[in-house]
Design an enzyme around this catalytic site. Structure first.
Site, PDB file in Angstrom:
ATOM      1  CE  LYS A  58      -2.090  -1.186   3.960  1.00  0.00           C
ATOM      2  NZ  LYS A  58      -1.209  -2.523   4.160  1.00  0.00           N
ATOM      3  NE  ARG A  93      -4.584  -0.301   9.070  1.00  0.00           N
ATOM      4  CZ  ARG A  93      -3.327  -0.259   8.802  1.00  0.00           C
ATOM      5  NH1 ARG A  93      -2.853  -1.418   9.262  1.00  0.00           N
ATOM      6  NH2 ARG A  93      -2.657   0.371   8.172  1.00  0.00           N
ATOM      7  NE  ARG A 116       8.068  -2.500   6.162  1.00  0.00           N
ATOM      8  CZ  ARG A 116       6.876  -2.300   6.198  1.00  0.00           C
ATOM      9  NH1 ARG A 116       5.992  -1.620   5.356  1.00  0.00           N
ATOM     10  NH2 ARG A 116       6.232  -2.588   7.370  1.00  0.00           N
ATOM     11  NE  ARG A 154       6.354  -0.296   9.966  1.00  0.00           N
ATOM     12  CZ  ARG A 154       5.214  -0.049   9.187  1.00  0.00           C
ATOM     13  NH1 ARG A 154       5.152   0.458   8.151  1.00  0.00           N
ATOM     14  NH2 ARG A 154       4.005  -0.689   9.772  1.00  0.00           N
ATOM     15  NE  ARG A 188       2.270  -4.804  10.797  1.00  0.00           N
ATOM     16  CZ  ARG A 188       3.549  -4.640  10.106  1.00  0.00           C
ATOM     17  NH1 ARG A 188       4.596  -5.186  10.331  1.00  0.00           N
ATOM     18  NH2 ARG A 188       3.431  -3.887   9.040  1.00  0.00           N
TER      19      ARG A 188
HETATM   20  P1  AP5 Z   1       4.985  -1.548   1.804  1.00  0.00           P
HETATM   21  O1  AP5 Z   1       4.462  -0.778   0.489  1.00  0.00           O
HETATM   22  O2  AP5 Z   1       5.774  -0.895   2.986  1.00  0.00           O
HETATM   23  O3  AP5 Z   1       3.617  -2.273   2.404  1.00  0.00           O
HETATM   24  P2  AP5 Z   1       2.417  -1.881   3.439  1.00  0.00           P
HETATM   25  O4  AP5 Z   1       1.124  -2.521   2.715  1.00  0.00           O
HETATM   26  O5  AP5 Z   1       2.460  -0.233   3.139  1.00  0.00           O
HETATM   27  O6  AP5 Z   1       2.790  -2.303   4.498  1.00  0.00           O
HETATM   28  P3  AP5 Z   1       2.686  -1.663   6.058  1.00  0.00           P
HETATM   29  O7  AP5 Z   1       3.639  -2.640   6.964  1.00  0.00           O
HETATM   30  O8  AP5 Z   1       3.127  -0.291   5.910  1.00  0.00           O
HETATM   31  O9  AP5 Z   1       1.207  -1.773   6.217  1.00  0.00           O
HETATM   32  P4  AP5 Z   1       0.589  -1.879   7.688  1.00  0.00           P
HETATM   33  O10 AP5 Z   1      -0.805  -1.790   7.021  1.00  0.00           O
HETATM   34  O11 AP5 Z   1       0.956  -3.019   8.382  1.00  0.00           O
HETATM   35  O12 AP5 Z   1       1.317  -0.401   8.338  1.00  0.00           O
HETATM   36  P5  AP5 Z   1       1.144   0.836   8.602  1.00  0.00           P
HETATM   37  O13 AP5 Z   1       2.053   1.628   8.382  1.00  0.00           O
HETATM   38  O14 AP5 Z   1      -0.255   1.152   7.954  1.00  0.00           O
HETATM   39  O15 AP5 Z   1       5.752  -2.820   1.158  1.00  0.00           O
HETATM   40  C1  AP5 Z   1       6.250  -3.786   2.073  1.00  0.00           C
HETATM   41  C2  AP5 Z   1       7.859  -4.188   1.660  1.00  0.00           C
HETATM   42  O16 AP5 Z   1       7.449  -4.743   0.126  1.00  0.00           O
HETATM   43  C3  AP5 Z   1       8.690  -3.210   1.215  1.00  0.00           C
HETATM   44  O17 AP5 Z   1      10.064  -3.425   1.556  1.00  0.00           O
HETATM   45  C4  AP5 Z   1       8.393  -2.769  -0.279  1.00  0.00           C
HETATM   46  O18 AP5 Z   1       9.832  -2.176  -0.818  1.00  0.00           O
HETATM   47  C5  AP5 Z   1       8.114  -4.108  -0.849  1.00  0.00           C
HETATM   48  N1  AP5 Z   1       7.434  -4.253  -1.969  1.00  0.00           N
HETATM   49  C6  AP5 Z   1       6.322  -3.453  -2.328  1.00  0.00           C
HETATM   50  N2  AP5 Z   1       5.710  -3.581  -3.217  1.00  0.00           N
HETATM   51  C7  AP5 Z   1       6.366  -4.953  -4.102  1.00  0.00           C
HETATM   52  C8  AP5 Z   1       6.322  -5.682  -5.195  1.00  0.00           C
HETATM   53  N3  AP5 Z   1       5.393  -5.394  -5.992  1.00  0.00           N
HETATM   54  N4  AP5 Z   1       7.026  -6.682  -5.255  1.00  0.00           N
HETATM   55  C9  AP5 Z   1       8.149  -6.988  -4.378  1.00  0.00           C
HETATM   56  N5  AP5 Z   1       8.310  -6.179  -3.116  1.00  0.00           N
HETATM   57  C10 AP5 Z   1       7.404  -5.098  -2.995  1.00  0.00           C
HETATM   58  O19 AP5 Z   1       0.372   0.883  10.095  1.00  0.00           O
HETATM   59  C11 AP5 Z   1       1.089   0.406  11.192  1.00  0.00           C
HETATM   60  C12 AP5 Z   1       0.431   0.294  12.477  1.00  0.00           C
HETATM   61  O20 AP5 Z   1      -0.137   1.509  12.710  1.00  0.00           O
HETATM   62  C13 AP5 Z   1      -0.673  -0.884  12.316  1.00  0.00           C
HETATM   63  O21 AP5 Z   1      -0.120  -1.878  12.677  1.00  0.00           O
HETATM   64  C14 AP5 Z   1      -1.575  -0.369  13.544  1.00  0.00           C
HETATM   65  O22 AP5 Z   1      -0.783  -0.626  14.703  1.00  0.00           O
HETATM   66  C15 AP5 Z   1      -1.682   1.180  13.407  1.00  0.00           C
HETATM   67  N6  AP5 Z   1      -2.521   1.473  12.393  1.00  0.00           N
HETATM   68  C16 AP5 Z   1      -2.405   2.364  11.073  1.00  0.00           C
HETATM   69  N7  AP5 Z   1      -3.599   2.646  10.651  1.00  0.00           N
HETATM   70  C17 AP5 Z   1      -4.633   2.000  11.547  1.00  0.00           C
HETATM   71  C18 AP5 Z   1      -6.044   1.802  11.304  1.00  0.00           C
HETATM   72  N8  AP5 Z   1      -6.702   2.285  10.381  1.00  0.00           N
HETATM   73  N9  AP5 Z   1      -6.885   1.241  12.261  1.00  0.00           N
HETATM   74  C19 AP5 Z   1      -6.048   0.683  13.695  1.00  0.00           C
HETATM   75  N10 AP5 Z   1      -4.412   0.906  13.558  1.00  0.00           N
HETATM   76  C20 AP5 Z   1      -4.042   1.372  12.605  1.00  0.00           C
END
Ligand code: AP5
Length: 211
Positions: free
Chosen positions: A13, A88, A127, A156, A167
């Site tokens: 994402k 989420r 990552r 992270r 997660r």
């Molecule tokens: P990346 O693009 O970083 O993936 P992502 O889907 O953004 O992963 P996140 O871990 O950031 O998502 P998340 O939803 O767990 O965390 P968030 O920060 O939102 O890609 C991942 C890796 O793959 C990278 O190394 C990238 O280079 C690689 N990659 C990408 N595309 C690729 C491809 N096509 N091929 C190969 N490799 C590829 O949230 C963190 C925390 O915040 C949550 O756990 C929760 O505690 C809290 N939080 C945030 N939002 C909410 C909410 N709405 N409700 C409750 N808690 C929340």
């Protein structure tokens, strides 16, 4: 255009959001980034969220809905938003719907990036992210320089194996039902195969948005 970017942790994402934002000319709002910035600034919001985030659990709905409501008031989101990970749970989807309705808007599409768990674990174990602009990288070491802003790359805490397992469980239990909720509402839900070159995944997402 109001679009929800949806998918498991590590589905891509955060990688896709800026690419889609550029193509669609719509700014992104990532709740994870807002929370990490608050944590870095040691604000009450950040300190409250830390324990949940470090363990890989969800931050309470009321906190998230408060963030989204505050952010959506900003002029840059007046004409549309790409919501990255901001919905989420079903109560969050319901809350967002009401918020947008009060602004005369609605979710136009949900882009659900689809990746299996084995690939997720592989991606997250490799990552690093920029400690300043939060750009994610693969194959780059901790301490290297971010290409976008010159910040330092770090791991992270919630990419540790225990937190990743949590997660993925939380996604299955609390987040995946959101897709059915949107489908029942009649929203355009597009499942995007998110395995393959990053550009190709972007193109698949853009194709799914065409009428
Ligand atoms: P990346 O693009 O970083 O993936 P992502 O889907 O953004 O992963 P996140 O871990 O950031 O998502 P998340 O939803 O767990 O965390 P968030 O920060 O939102 O890609 C991942 C890796 O793959 C990278 O190394 C990238 O280079 C690689 N990659 C990408 N595309 C690729 C491809 N096509 N091929 C190969 N490799 C590829 O949230 C963190 C925390 O915040 C949550 O756990 C929760 O505690 C809290 N939080 C945030 N939002 C909410 C909410 N709405 N409700 C409750 N808690 C929340």
């Amino acid at each position: 255009m109001n679009i929800v970017l949806f998918g498991k942790p590590g589905a891509g994402k955060g990688t896709q959001a800026p690419m889609l934002a550029r193509q669609l000319k719509v700014p992104t709002l990532a709740t994870g980034d807002v929370l990490r910035a608050a944590l870095k600034a040691q604000t009450p919001l950040g300190l409250q969220a830390k324990a949940f985030m470090d363990k890989g659990e969800l931050v309470p709905d009321a906190v998230i809905l408060g963030i989204v409501a505050e952010e959506l008031k900003k002029p840059e989101y007046a004409h549309g938003v790409l919501l990255d990970g901001a919905v989420r749970t079903v109560p969050q989807a319901e809350g967002l719907e009401k918020m947008l309705e009060s602004l005369g808007r609605k979710v136009d599409a949900v882009l659900a990036f689809d990746v299996d768990n084995e690939e997720i674990v592989r991606r997250l174990s490799g990552r690093t992210v920029c400690d300043t602009c939060q750009t994610p990288y693969t194959g780059r070491a901790v301490g290297e320089k971010c290409e976008k802003c010159g910040g330092k790359l770090m791991r992270r805490k919630d990419d540790d194996p225990d937190a990743v397992r949590t997660r993925l469980r939380v996604y299955d239990e609390q987040t995946s039902p959101v897709l059915d909720w949107y489908q029942d509402l009649g929203t355009n839900v597009a499942i995007i195969d998110a395995v393959g070159a990053v550009n190709e995944v972007t193109n698949r997402a853009l194709r799914a948005l065409r009428p």
